[in-house]
Design an enzyme around this catalytic site. Structure first.
Site, PDB file in Angstrom:
ATOM      1  N   TRP A   1       0.861  -1.180   0.000  1.00  0.00           N
ATOM      2  CA  TRP A   1       0.000   0.000   0.000  1.00  0.00           C
ATOM      3  C   TRP A   1       0.901   1.235   0.000  1.00  0.00           C
ATOM      4  CZ3 TRP A   1      -0.229   3.988   3.686  1.00  0.00           C
ATOM      5  CH2 TRP A   1      -1.106   5.029   3.309  1.00  0.00           C
TER       6      TRP A   1
ATOM      7  N   GLU B   1      -2.956  -2.901  -2.612  1.00  0.00           N
ATOM      8  CA  GLU B   1      -4.108  -2.314  -1.908  1.00  0.00           C
ATOM      9  C   GLU B   1      -4.456  -0.932  -2.442  1.00  0.00           C
ATOM     10  OE1 GLU B   1      -3.435  -1.842   2.296  1.00  0.00           O
ATOM     11  OE2 GLU B   1      -5.479  -1.142   2.680  1.00  0.00           O
TER      12      GLU B   1
ATOM     13  N   LYS C   1      -6.952   2.635  -2.777  1.00  0.00           N
ATOM     14  CA  LYS C   1      -7.603   3.579  -1.868  1.00  0.00           C
ATOM     15  C   LYS C   1      -8.265   4.661  -2.707  1.00  0.00           C
ATOM     16  CE  LYS C   1      -6.436   6.019   2.416  1.00  0.00           C
ATOM     17  NZ  LYS C   1      -5.531   5.979   3.562  1.00  0.00           N
TER      18      LYS C   1
ATOM     19  N   ASP D   1      -9.712  -3.065   1.297  1.00  0.00           N
ATOM     20  CA  ASP D   1      -9.814  -2.489   2.636  1.00  0.00           C
ATOM     21  C   ASP D   1     -11.208  -1.890   2.746  1.00  0.00           C
ATOM     22  OD1 ASP D   1      -9.771  -0.386   4.699  1.00  0.00           O
ATOM     23  OD2 ASP D   1      -7.625  -0.759   4.839  1.00  0.00           O
TER      24      ASP D   1
ATOM     25  N   HIS E   1     -11.655   1.881   2.239  1.00  0.00           N
ATOM     26  CA  HIS E   1     -10.970   2.548   1.123  1.00  0.00           C
ATOM     27  C   HIS E   1     -11.845   2.866  -0.079  1.00  0.00           C
ATOM     28  CE1 HIS E   1      -6.543   1.683   2.333  1.00  0.00           C
ATOM     29  NE2 HIS E   1      -7.252   2.209   3.296  1.00  0.00           N
TER      30      HIS E   1
ATOM     31  N   HIS F   1      -8.692  -6.242   4.188  1.00  0.00           N
ATOM     32  CA  HIS F   1      -8.329  -5.438   5.346  1.00  0.00           C
ATOM     33  C   HIS F   1      -9.632  -5.026   5.969  1.00  0.00           C
ATOM     34  CE1 HIS F   1      -3.928  -3.876   4.895  1.00  0.00           C
ATOM     35  NE2 HIS F   1      -4.009  -5.169   5.075  1.00  0.00           N
TER      36      HIS F   1
ATOM     37  N   ASP G   1     -12.185   7.096   6.121  1.00  0.00           N
ATOM     38  CA  ASP G   1     -11.372   5.906   6.405  1.00  0.00           C
ATOM     39  C   ASP G   1     -10.743   6.047   7.787  1.00  0.00           C
ATOM     40  OD1 ASP G   1      -9.906   3.563   6.064  1.00  0.00           O
ATOM     41  OD2 ASP G   1      -8.260   4.602   5.054  1.00  0.00           O
TER      42      ASP G   1
ATOM     43  N   ASP H   1     -10.551   4.078  10.363  1.00  0.00           N
ATOM     44  CA  ASP H   1      -9.922   2.922  11.001  1.00  0.00           C
ATOM     45  C   ASP H   1     -10.381   2.699  12.437  1.00  0.00           C
ATOM     46  OD1 ASP H   1      -8.034   1.669   8.991  1.00  0.00           O
ATOM     47  OD2 ASP H   1      -7.408   3.760   8.851  1.00  0.00           O
TER      48      ASP H   1
ATOM     49  N   ASP I   1      -7.441  -4.235   9.945  1.00  0.00           N
ATOM     50  CA  ASP I   1      -6.681  -2.987   9.782  1.00  0.00           C
ATOM     51  C   ASP I   1      -7.431  -1.848  10.453  1.00  0.00           C
ATOM     52  OD1 ASP I   1      -5.031  -0.941   9.049  1.00  0.00           O
ATOM     53  OD2 ASP I   1      -5.491  -1.003   6.903  1.00  0.00           O
TER      54      ASP I   1
HETATM   55  C1  RNT Z   1      -3.852   2.802   4.693  1.00  0.00           C
HETATM   56  C2  RNT Z   1      -3.999   1.337   4.459  1.00  0.00           C
HETATM   57  C3  RNT Z   1      -2.892   0.491   4.989  1.00  0.00           C
HETATM   58  C4  RNT Z   1      -2.484   0.881   6.380  1.00  0.00           C
HETATM   59  C5  RNT Z   1      -1.574  -0.072   7.055  1.00  0.00           C
HETATM   60  C6  RNT Z   1      -0.854   0.560   8.190  1.00  0.00           C
HETATM   61  O1  RNT Z   1      -4.939   3.515   4.369  1.00  0.00           O
HETATM   62  O2  RNT Z   1      -5.217   0.888   4.946  1.00  0.00           O
HETATM   63  O3  RNT Z   1      -3.264  -0.836   4.900  1.00  0.00           O
HETATM   64  O4  RNT Z   1      -3.585   1.070   7.191  1.00  0.00           O
HETATM   65  O5  RNT Z   1      -0.765  -0.684   6.153  1.00  0.00           O
HETATM   66 ZN    ZN Z   2      -5.533  -1.269   4.788  1.00  0.00          ZN
END
Ligand code: RNT
Ligand code: ZN
Length: 419
Positions: free
Chosen positions: A186, A227, A229, A260, A263, A287, A295, A297, A327
């Protein structure tokens, strides 16, 4: 809840599911065989061990709950604590910034598997597998927010070398632990404001990725994933590694995509993407996160979205083709608790999906009887899967719901408060 109550509730649930022809012990066997890859970065707010200063790349961990891990030993101890609170055997997902170099400065392009020896020894003792990630952030050469798409060839090459080093580390971990390591790329590369050229950065990204992946690595050791986004903090107007970009890249190069959950557009779920991408690539990495308005998290909880994701995997028999990783990074609550909730929620979602009367619901659908389909789907929501879950916990020697948090409190008192 006492073990006796857990057992009584389980016995009643067996009756309930038995009447529908659902094999509960078979579901528990399957659940036990599904590892969740636990991301190390929830343990220290994505800080890593490099002393690199502040987190960047658009990643933000808010909160300052006391007790975060300050080194590998503390992080591993915290992860052991989590493993004692979640049923089954899981995996660990490491980032390159968690290398342990004995105080020596080793730049990211020079990292080798030897810098993860302590992790590997620890993983071997526990019989678990590892996954890995190059870290394209929190580094002076990523200060502009650009890495693999950087217009400066020298900087780009530095990050290409980092990518190559990480695949080798992944393969080394795969070999040492006897299970392939998923190494996931990523990058944060994008732009805060409108760009004049969307083609150049993507062409550079393709060149960089092709260079990173040039060396063939046995898939029994390392599996590559990319990955995407939609946007990030500081890359609101443009992100080079968009979903369509990586989808095309993965299909053309035989790589995995990482979906993810945070994302995409805030109202867009990855539920529909799993069967879509698996029509064209062999395996997918998830993820699992919880974006709240962006996003963000947040810790994964048992939401309808999570349940739908689990249903996609389980109902379609995608268990072996889906690598489930978590994640999220919440620094505002106890970090052990955050991890535990995330893993247990993911497992509960999988279990709930396994215990749903899939065949009967699908029969209603193929009969074109959508009233019956809806009725069955709704009734399934209040089925007693929680009783089965608690039995699964007890059988696997970990605390049931209502019991595990006291152990987190105890650990906070005895261990975290001293940090
Ligand atoms: C970032 C991605 C990535 C990170 C990690 C730390 O937006 O989601 O995967 O969160 O690799
Ligand atoms: Zn991620």
């Amino acid at each position: 809840m006492s073990d006796k109550t857990v057992q009584a509730m389980y016995d009643a649930a067996l009756g309930f599911y038995g009447e529908q022809g659902i094999d509960v012990p078979a579901a528990l066997d399957k659940l036990k065989s599904m590892p969740i890859s636990m991301h190390c970065w929830q343990g220290d707010d994505v800080a890593g061990f490099e002393d690199a200063g502040s987190l960047d790349g658009g990643l933000v961990a808010t909160g300052n709950y006391p007790g975060k891990a300050r080194n590998g030993d503390e992080l591993r101890a915290d992860m052991d604590k989590v493993f004692s609170l979640v049923p089954g055997k899981h995996r660990i997902n490491l980032h390159a910034i968690y290398a342990e170099t004995d105080g020596k400065k080793v730049d990211r392009d020079e990292l080798g598997v030897e810098h993860f020896q302590k992790w590997i020894d620890w993983g071997k003792e526990r019989g678990i597998g590892f996954d890995f990630n190059p870290s394209y952030f929190s580094h002076p050469k990523a200060a502009s927010g650009l890495t693999l798409t950087h217009p400066d060839e020298g900087i780009r090459n530095f990050w290409v070398e980092h990518g190559k080093a990480c695949r080798k580390i992944g393969a080394g971990m795969g070999e040492a632990l006897g299970t392939p390591c998923v190494t996931n790329v990523w990058i944060p590369d994008g732009s805060k404001d409108e760009v004049a050229d969307r083609v150049g950065p993507r062409e550079r990204l393709t060149k960089s990725l092709d260079a990173i992946f040039e060396e063939e690595i046995d898939k029994s050791l390392n599996l590559d994933s990319v990955e995407s986004k939609l946007f990030g903090i500081g890359s609101e107007c443009f992100v080079a590694g968009s979903h369509e970009y990586y989808m095309g890249y993965a299909v053309s190069r035989g790589k995995m995509v990482c979906l993810d959950t945070g994302h995409f557009h805030p109202t867009e779920s990855i539920v529909d993407k799993i069967s879509s991408v698996l029509g064209f690539i062999d395996e997918v990495l998830l993820h699992v996160s919880r974006g709240v308005r962006w996003d963000s998290d947040h810790v994964v909880t048992l939401t309808d979205d999570l349940k739908s994701i689990a249903r996609e995997i389980v109902w379609n028999g995608f268990e072996k083709r889906t690598h489930i990783g978590l994640d999220f990074f919440d620094a505002s609550i106890n970090r052990i608790s955050a991890w535990t909730v995330g893993i247990r929620s993911m497992q509960k979602a999988l279990l709930a999906a396994m215990l749903e009367p899939k065949d009967a619901i699908r029969a209603a659908e193929s009969d074109g009887d959508f009233s019956r389909r809806m009725a069955m789907m709704e009734d399934a929501k209040s089925a007693p899967f929680g009783a089965v879950w608690n039995q699964f916990c007890v059988e696997n020697g970990v605390p049931a719901d209502g019991e595990w948090f006291a152990e987190v409190q105890q650990y906070e008192k005895e261990v975290l408060s001293g940090r």
